[in-house]
Design a protein around this motif. Structure first.
Motif, mmCIF file in Angstrom:
data_model
loop_
_atom_site.group_PDB
_atom_site.id
_atom_site.type_symbol
_atom_site.label_atom_id
_atom_site.label_comp_id
_atom_site.label_asym_id
_atom_site.label_seq_id
_atom_site.Cartn_x
_atom_site.Cartn_y
_atom_site.Cartn_z
ATOM 1 N N VAL A 297 4.451 1.912 -7.324
ATOM 2 C CA VAL A 297 3.464 1.541 -6.301
ATOM 3 C C VAL A 297 2.709 0.278 -6.699
ATOM 4 O O VAL A 297 2.472 -0.609 -5.867
ATOM 5 C CB VAL A 297 2.489 2.710 -6.053
ATOM 6 C CG1 VAL A 297 1.384 2.294 -5.090
ATOM 7 C CG2 VAL A 297 3.235 3.920 -5.507
ATOM 8 N N ASP A 298 2.326 0.171 -7.956
ATOM 9 C CA ASP A 298 1.563 -0.995 -8.394
ATOM 10 C C ASP A 298 2.408 -2.260 -8.344
ATOM 11 O O ASP A 298 1.920 -3.333 -7.953
ATOM 12 C CB ASP A 298 1.040 -0.773 -9.816
ATOM 13 C CG ASP A 298 -0.087 0.239 -9.871
ATOM 14 O OD1 ASP A 298 -0.603 0.611 -8.804
ATOM 15 O OD2 ASP A 298 -0.456 0.652 -10.989
ATOM 16 N N ALA A 299 3.668 -2.161 -8.746
ATOM 17 C CA ALA A 299 4.547 -3.332 -8.694
ATOM 18 C C ALA A 299 4.784 -3.755 -7.251
ATOM 19 O O ALA A 299 4.827 -4.956 -6.941
ATOM 20 C CB ALA A 299 5.864 -3.035 -9.401
ATOM 21 N N ASN A 300 4.944 -2.795 -6.359
ATOM 22 C CA ASN A 300 5.076 -3.104 -4.937
ATOM 23 C C ASN A 300 3.867 -3.902 -4.455
ATOM 24 O O ASN A 300 3.998 -4.914 -3.757
ATOM 25 C CB ASN A 300 5.211 -1.803 -4.145
ATOM 26 C CG ASN A 300 5.106 -2.004 -2.638
ATOM 27 O OD1 ASN A 300 4.005 -2.110 -2.093
ATOM 28 N ND2 ASN A 300 6.230 -2.053 -1.968
ATOM 29 N N ALA A 301 2.678 -3.441 -4.829
ATOM 30 C CA ALA A 301 1.453 -4.123 -4.416
ATOM 31 C C ALA A 301 1.383 -5.534 -4.984
ATOM 32 O O ALA A 301 0.927 -6.469 -4.311
ATOM 33 C CB ALA A 301 0.237 -3.314 -4.860
ATOM 34 N N ALA A 302 1.837 -5.714 -6.217
ATOM 35 C CA ALA A 302 1.812 -7.047 -6.832
ATOM 36 C C ALA A 302 2.758 -8.007 -6.112
ATOM 37 O O ALA A 302 2.452 -9.198 -5.960
ATOM 38 C CB ALA A 302 2.178 -6.944 -8.314
ATOM 39 N N ILE A 303 3.901 -7.495 -5.650
ATOM 40 C CA ILE A 303 4.824 -8.342 -4.886
ATOM 41 C C ILE A 303 4.175 -8.760 -3.569
ATOM 42 O O ILE A 303 4.250 -9.930 -3.162
ATOM 43 C CB ILE A 303 6.157 -7.604 -4.636
ATOM 44 C CG1 ILE A 303 6.887 -7.333 -5.956
ATOM 45 C CG2 ILE A 303 7.056 -8.436 -3.723
ATOM 46 C CD1 ILE A 303 8.111 -6.433 -5.807
ATOM 47 N N VAL A 304 3.536 -7.814 -2.886
ATOM 48 C CA VAL A 304 2.840 -8.139 -1.635
ATOM 49 C C VAL A 304 1.752 -9.174 -1.896
ATOM 50 O O VAL A 304 1.585 -10.144 -1.132
ATOM 51 C CB VAL A 304 2.249 -6.870 -1.005
ATOM 52 C CG1 VAL A 304 1.355 -7.223 0.182
ATOM 53 C CG2 VAL A 304 3.354 -5.916 -0.568
ATOM 54 N N ASN A 305 1.002 -8.992 -2.962
ATOM 55 C CA ASN A 305 -0.057 -9.925 -3.335
ATOM 56 C C ASN A 305 0.513 -11.340 -3.483
ATOM 57 O O ASN A 305 0.007 -12.306 -2.886
ATOM 58 C CB ASN A 305 -0.688 -9.451 -4.647
ATOM 59 C CG ASN A 305 -1.935 -10.225 -5.032
ATOM 60 O OD1 ASN A 305 -2.254 -11.276 -4.486
ATOM 61 N ND2 ASN A 305 -2.655 -9.707 -6.017
ATOM 62 N N ALA A 306 1.570 -11.455 -4.263
ATOM 63 C CA ALA A 306 2.169 -12.768 -4.499
ATOM 64 C C ALA A 306 2.698 -13.383 -3.211
ATOM 65 O O ALA A 306 2.535 -14.589 -2.966
ATOM 66 C CB ALA A 306 3.284 -12.638 -5.530
ATOM 67 N N LEU A 307 3.308 -12.558 -2.370
ATOM 68 C CA LEU A 307 3.877 -13.063 -1.121
ATOM 69 C C LEU A 307 2.777 -13.551 -0.176
ATOM 70 O O LEU A 307 2.901 -14.614 0.456
ATOM 71 C CB LEU A 307 4.704 -11.964 -0.468
ATOM 72 C CG LEU A 307 5.577 -12.337 0.731
ATOM 73 C CD1 LEU A 307 6.472 -13.528 0.411
ATOM 74 C CD2 LEU A 307 6.408 -11.130 1.155
ATOM 75 N N GLN A 308 1.676 -12.803 -0.080
ATOM 76 C CA GLN A 308 0.568 -13.255 0.766
ATOM 77 C C GLN A 308 -0.064 -14.532 0.215
ATOM 78 O O GLN A 308 -0.422 -15.440 0.977
ATOM 79 C CB GLN A 308 -0.482 -12.151 0.882
ATOM 80 C CG GLN A 308 -0.041 -10.974 1.744
ATOM 81 C CD GLN A 308 -1.052 -9.849 1.749
ATOM 82 O OE1 GLN A 308 -1.747 -9.622 0.756
ATOM 83 N NE2 GLN A 308 -1.136 -9.127 2.852
ATOM 84 N N ARG A 309 -0.237 -14.606 -1.092
ATOM 85 C CA ARG A 309 -0.857 -15.796 -1.687
ATOM 86 C C ARG A 309 0.009 -17.039 -1.493
ATOM 87 O O ARG A 309 -0.518 -18.154 -1.356
ATOM 88 C CB ARG A 309 -1.124 -15.560 -3.176
ATOM 89 C CG ARG A 309 -2.254 -14.600 -3.430
ATOM 90 C CD ARG A 309 -2.621 -14.482 -4.902
ATOM 91 N NE ARG A 309 -3.653 -13.470 -5.058
ATOM 92 C CZ ARG A 309 -4.948 -13.678 -4.845
ATOM 93 N NH1 ARG A 309 -5.356 -14.896 -4.488
ATOM 94 N NH2 ARG A 309 -5.829 -12.710 -4.987
ATOM 95 N N HIS A 310 1.321 -16.856 -1.494
ATOM 96 C CA HIS A 310 2.202 -18.015 -1.357
ATOM 97 C C HIS A 310 2.408 -18.419 0.094
ATOM 98 O O HIS A 310 2.817 -19.551 0.379
ATOM 99 C CB HIS A 310 3.561 -17.705 -2.003
ATOM 100 C CG HIS A 310 4.505 -18.867 -1.973
ATOM 101 N ND1 HIS A 310 4.221 -20.081 -2.565
ATOM 102 C CD2 HIS A 310 5.741 -19.016 -1.395
ATOM 103 C CE1 HIS A 310 5.229 -20.922 -2.378
ATOM 104 N NE2 HIS A 310 6.154 -20.298 -1.661
ATOM 105 N N ALA A 311 2.121 -17.529 1.031
ATOM 106 C CA ALA A 311 2.378 -17.811 2.447
ATOM 107 C C ALA A 311 1.569 -19.008 2.931
ATOM 108 O O ALA A 311 0.398 -19.169 2.579
ATOM 109 C CB ALA A 311 2.047 -16.580 3.285
#
Length: 483
Positions: A358-372
């Motif tokens: 779950v935490d790794a999933n959230a980190a991927i979402v975090n990175a994807l939103q920050r890069h968008a």
């Protein structure tokens, strides 16, 4: 029932984000609620530990509650496919939508009650008189009559709703109404969501929130963002040598993203330099992934501005137990994608995010939103829209529908751009094209959006409002010492 085990977190980390007065107010409230809840448990009951905004809010809110000295616990109900089909139908109805158009009659009521009766037997083995129980959403409403007999103080928290009533909304409330009559307090995300039959004196409006320190929202530098996205297969390029894909887990320990997303695409992943338009949501028809894809096709007609590409991302549909429509929606999106012209399909990526960690999933979402370059949320209906809040906190320019709680977060032209009619694909395409072509505007909107979240939508405010609600309920239900 499945108990989700949580650690404790201190409020100290919020001090740099809050004014001195607000931080002192928070500490006073924490001391008061700790004293009031001594020897009692604050139970939260919902239908899923992963895959939705409710689960994501509960995890940090309960950890901070435990850090306040409150014995806060989290239980997830059990149910089979038929039960979750019924509750998904209820979910759509309260949003004013027909969903799959199935009935909400006596057979569905029997399935609903039988499942929750079994869960109630187990729940009542845990709950003691004077414990406080927060039941979340339609999946749990049928537990309320059982808890009333146990002497628990109950709150039913409904995270969804519709700004206006229609036949479907009425059908949903008619189904749920028998279970809600004895509940002393209701919490909704918007005043417009409170049903007509509800005693409005029992209803409070508490808007959702995000945790700025969670794996999904914590600060990540550019090198870490790149390492996470390249490692997960979402961006092209070699992994950075000097920066590993490291983040901080919920429990404060370091985590590493080692999971690889499943991606349906025509060619290679986007490059680091490619501007990305991103929507991240559950695979739910109300999130209108099909509309986003078709609207983006209008953006790339004649060539995508600045070579932009679209990423539609959601959780692995095999991992979300309480959402039986996920697979159907995902398959429909894939089928529609395959029907697009190759020049459009080449710029659209369909991403299933791994959820085993779950935490790794959230980190991927975090990175994807920050890069968008742009985060979109073109929902047809939305209870609140935490994906919007998350993107705003990261300073992203947002294009979203003017529906539900999104309207409470964004003033169009100030913190983002709102589409009045979520079905207007031309207006959606025009807003995306406008931001792709005006970096200064995107930056101004993003900066204002982050400040808006800092002021209104962090977990501190959320917990203070719950603490005040519990105090009122506790005082109202306390035995009369003179009797």
């Amino acid at each position: 029932m499945n108990e989700i085990h949580l650690g404790a977190r201190s409020f100290d980390r919020f001090e740099p984000l809050l004014s001195a007065e607000r931080y002192a107010q928070t500490l006073r409230a924490a001391a008061a609620i700790q004293l009031r809840m001594r020897g009692r448990v604050l139970w939260n009951v919902n239908s899923s530990a992963v895959g939705g905004g409710v689960a994501e809010m509960l995890r940090p809110l309960l950890a901070y509650s435990r850090g306040m000295g409150v014995d806060a616990r989290w239980l997830v109900i059990r149910g089979d496919a038929e039960f979750f089909r019924v509750t998904k139908r209820l979910h759509h109805a309260l949003h004013g939508s027909r969903g799959d158009g199935s009935a909400l009659g006596e057979d569905e009521r029997r399935i609903y009650e039988d499942t929750l009766r079994d869960n109630a037997v187990e729940l009542l083995g845990h709950v003691q008189p004077r414990d406080v129980v927060l039941l979340h959403d339609p999946q749990t409403a049928g537990l309320a009559p059982h808890l009333t007999r146990a002497g628990a103080i109950q709150v039913w928290r409904c995270h969804i709703g519709h700004d206006a009533t229609n036949e479907e909304v009425e059908r949903g409330w008619q189904f749920l109404r028998p279970y809600l009559s004895e509940i002393p307090a209701f919490v909704f995300s918007r005043e417009a969501y409170v049903p007509i039959f509800c005693d409005h004196g029992k209803a409070s409006v508490i808007q959702p929130s995000i945790d700025p320190f969670s794996p999904k929202n914590q600060e990540l530098d550019e090198a870490t963002v790149r390492a996470i996205l390249v490692g997960a297969g979402l961006l092209d390029g070699p992994l950075p040598d000097a920066t590993p894909p490291i983040f901080e887990r919920e429990d404060g320990t370091p985590g590493r993203v080692e999971q690889h997303a499943e991606v349906i695409r025509l060619g290679r992943p986007p490059s680091w330099e490619t501007p990305l338009v991103v929507q991240i949501s559950r695979w739910d028809p109300l999130k209108d992934f099909l509309g986003v894809m078709r609207g983006f096709a209008g953006v790339v007609d004649g060539g995508a501005p600045a070579g932009a590409e679209l990423i539609l991302a959601g959780p692995d549909v095999r991992a979300v137990a309480d959402d039986p429509e996920g697979r159907e929606v995902f398959d429909a999106v894939v089928e529609a994608w395959r029907a697009l012209p190759e020049v459009v399909r080449d710029r659209i990526h369909l991403v299933s995010l791994p959820t085993d960690d779950v935490d790794a999933n959230a980190a991927i979402v975090n990175a994807l939103q920050r890069h968008a370059a742009i985060v979109v949320q073109k929902s047809l209906q939305e209870g609140f829209g935490l994906t919007v809040t998350e993107a705003m906190w990261k300073g992203r320019a947002v294009v979203a529908s003017a529906v539900g709680g999104i309207q409470d977060q964004i003033e169009s032209g100030v913190q983002g751009l709102l589409i009045k009619d979520p079905t207007d694909l031309d207006a959606f395409a025009a807003a995306v094209r406008r931001l792709l072509g005006d970096a200064d505007l995107a930056d101004r909107l993003g900066a204002a959006a982050r400040e808006r979240v800092r002021e209104q939508f962090l977990g501190v405010r959320h917990l203070l409002e719950y603490a005040h609600l519990i105090e009122r309920l506790d005082d109202a239900s306390a035995p009369d010492e003179g009797s």
